[in-house]
Structures are given as structure tokens and as C-alpha cells.
Design a protein around this motif. Structure first.
Motif, PDB file in Angstrom:
ATOM      1  N   TRP A  28       0.873  -1.182   0.000  1.00  0.00           N
ATOM      2  CA  TRP A  28       0.000   0.000   0.000  1.00  0.00           C
ATOM      3  C   TRP A  28       0.910   1.232   0.000  1.00  0.00           C
ATOM      4  O   TRP A  28       1.843   1.324   0.809  1.00  0.00           O
ATOM      5  CB  TRP A  28      -0.902   0.041   1.216  1.00  0.00           C
ATOM      6  N   TYR A  29       0.638   2.142  -0.909  1.00  0.00           N
ATOM      7  CA  TYR A  29       1.292   3.443  -0.963  1.00  0.00           C
ATOM      8  C   TYR A  29       0.226   4.507  -0.746  1.00  0.00           C
ATOM      9  O   TYR A  29      -0.974   4.253  -0.862  1.00  0.00           O
ATOM     10  CB  TYR A  29       1.919   3.671  -2.346  1.00  0.00           C
ATOM     11  N   ARG A  30       0.697   5.726  -0.496  1.00  0.00           N
ATOM     12  CA  ARG A  30      -0.222   6.856  -0.455  1.00  0.00           C
ATOM     13  C   ARG A  30       0.450   8.089  -1.036  1.00  0.00           C
ATOM     14  O   ARG A  30       1.676   8.196  -1.023  1.00  0.00           O
ATOM     15  CB  ARG A  30      -0.714   7.117   0.954  1.00  0.00           C
ATOM     16  N   GLN A  31      -0.375   8.998  -1.520  1.00  0.00           N
ATOM     17  CA  GLN A  31       0.126  10.270  -2.035  1.00  0.00           C
ATOM     18  C   GLN A  31      -0.686  11.396  -1.431  1.00  0.00           C
ATOM     19  O   GLN A  31      -1.837  11.643  -1.838  1.00  0.00           O
ATOM     20  CB  GLN A  31       0.058  10.319  -3.557  1.00  0.00           C
TER      21      GLN A  31
ATOM     22  N   ALA B  73       2.828   0.332   3.681  1.00  0.00           N
ATOM     23  CA  ALA B  73       2.919  -0.996   4.291  1.00  0.00           C
ATOM     24  C   ALA B  73       3.151  -2.044   3.214  1.00  0.00           C
ATOM     25  O   ALA B  73       2.761  -1.851   2.058  1.00  0.00           O
ATOM     26  CB  ALA B  73       1.645  -1.318   5.068  1.00  0.00           C
ATOM     27  N   THR B  74       3.766  -3.151   3.626  1.00  0.00           N
ATOM     28  CA  THR B  74       4.098  -4.254   2.733  1.00  0.00           C
ATOM     29  C   THR B  74       3.733  -5.569   3.397  1.00  0.00           C
ATOM     30  O   THR B  74       3.900  -5.722   4.614  1.00  0.00           O
ATOM     31  CB  THR B  74       5.608  -4.256   2.436  1.00  0.00           C
TER      32      THR B  74
ATOM     33  N   LYS C  18       5.673  -5.111   6.976  1.00  0.00           N
ATOM     34  CA  LYS C  18       6.522  -3.970   7.312  1.00  0.00           C
ATOM     35  C   LYS C  18       5.677  -2.717   7.184  1.00  0.00           C
ATOM     36  O   LYS C  18       4.771  -2.658   6.344  1.00  0.00           O
ATOM     37  CB  LYS C  18       7.714  -3.865   6.360  1.00  0.00           C
ATOM     38  N   TYR C  19       6.021  -1.724   8.029  1.00  0.00           N
ATOM     39  CA  TYR C  19       5.251  -0.485   8.039  1.00  0.00           C
ATOM     40  C   TYR C  19       6.171   0.725   8.037  1.00  0.00           C
ATOM     41  O   TYR C  19       7.263   0.686   8.620  1.00  0.00           O
ATOM     42  CB  TYR C  19       4.370  -0.422   9.290  1.00  0.00           C
TER      43      TYR C  19
END
Length: 111
Positions: free
Chosen positions: A36-39, A49-50, A58-59
Motif C-alpha cells: 500500500w502506498y499513499r500520495q 505498508a508491505t 513492514k510499516y
């Protein structure tokens, strides 16, 4: 063709919670690491997060203890549970696998 479709975004007050979902198709879901990415507005995209195929996570430091990433391989879906949301969490959230991206879902946290 790989397709990632996010859902679950919306407007929430500070301190509230949201759960994002990302449904994947066109891949053997269970063998892939997902992110998950964010912009945030006016800023660059950043990793949130992965989760690995084995379920290791992982965060980013800015979400540790508040967000939880999980996956359901039977449903080809990855989730992001977001608790204790802050106005700084306002962003478009994207699901990612290698070079494939979803269309994003808007999360807005009001103060």
C-alpha cells in the motif's frame, strides 16, 4: 492483464477508522508481495505498508501501531486497516504489486 481495484476510502473524523481493500486479478495472488502506498496532496507517493507471500509485514514509521496490512489469498484481496486516523493521513491510497498500480482511493481525515 493485471488489475488492482481499491475500495473503502472516504471521509472520516480524526481518531476514526477505515478499512481499505484491494482486489487483484490476472496474477497468481498468493506468490506476490503486495504494498500500500499513499500520495498526500502536493507531495510524492510514499510507501505505507508491505506484506509478503508468507504474511510478514513492514510499516512506515508514520503508521506503525495504527495501521495493519493483511491478505486473504482465497479472495485475492489485500486489506489496510487504518485506526486512530490523523489529518496527516489524508491522501490517495494505492495498491501496488511490482509495476502494477490500482486507480487509488481517496481518504480524507477531518480535524
Amino acid at each position: 492483464q493485471v488489475q488492482l481495484v481499491e475500495s473503502g476510502g472516504g471521509l472520516v473524523q480524526a481518531g476514526g477508522s477505515l478499512q481499505l481493500s484491494c482486489a487483484a486479478s490476472g496474477i497468481i495472488f498468493r506468490v506476490h508481495t503486495l504494498n500500500w502506498y499513499r500520495q498526500p496532496p502536493g507531495k510524492q507517493r510514499e510507501l505505507v505498508a508491505t506484506i509478503t507471500p508468507g504474511g510478514s509485514t513492514k510499516y512506515a514509521d508514520f503508521v506503525k501501531g495504527r495501521f495493519t496490512i493483511s491478505r486473504d489469498n482465497a479472495k485475492n484481496t489485500v486489506y489496510l486497516q487504518m485506526n486512530s486516523l490523523k489529518p496527516d493521513d489524508t491522501a490517495v491510497y494505492y495498491c501496488n504489486r511490482l509495476d502494477s498500480w490500482g486507480q487509488g482511493t481517496q481518504v480524507t481525515v477531518s480535524s
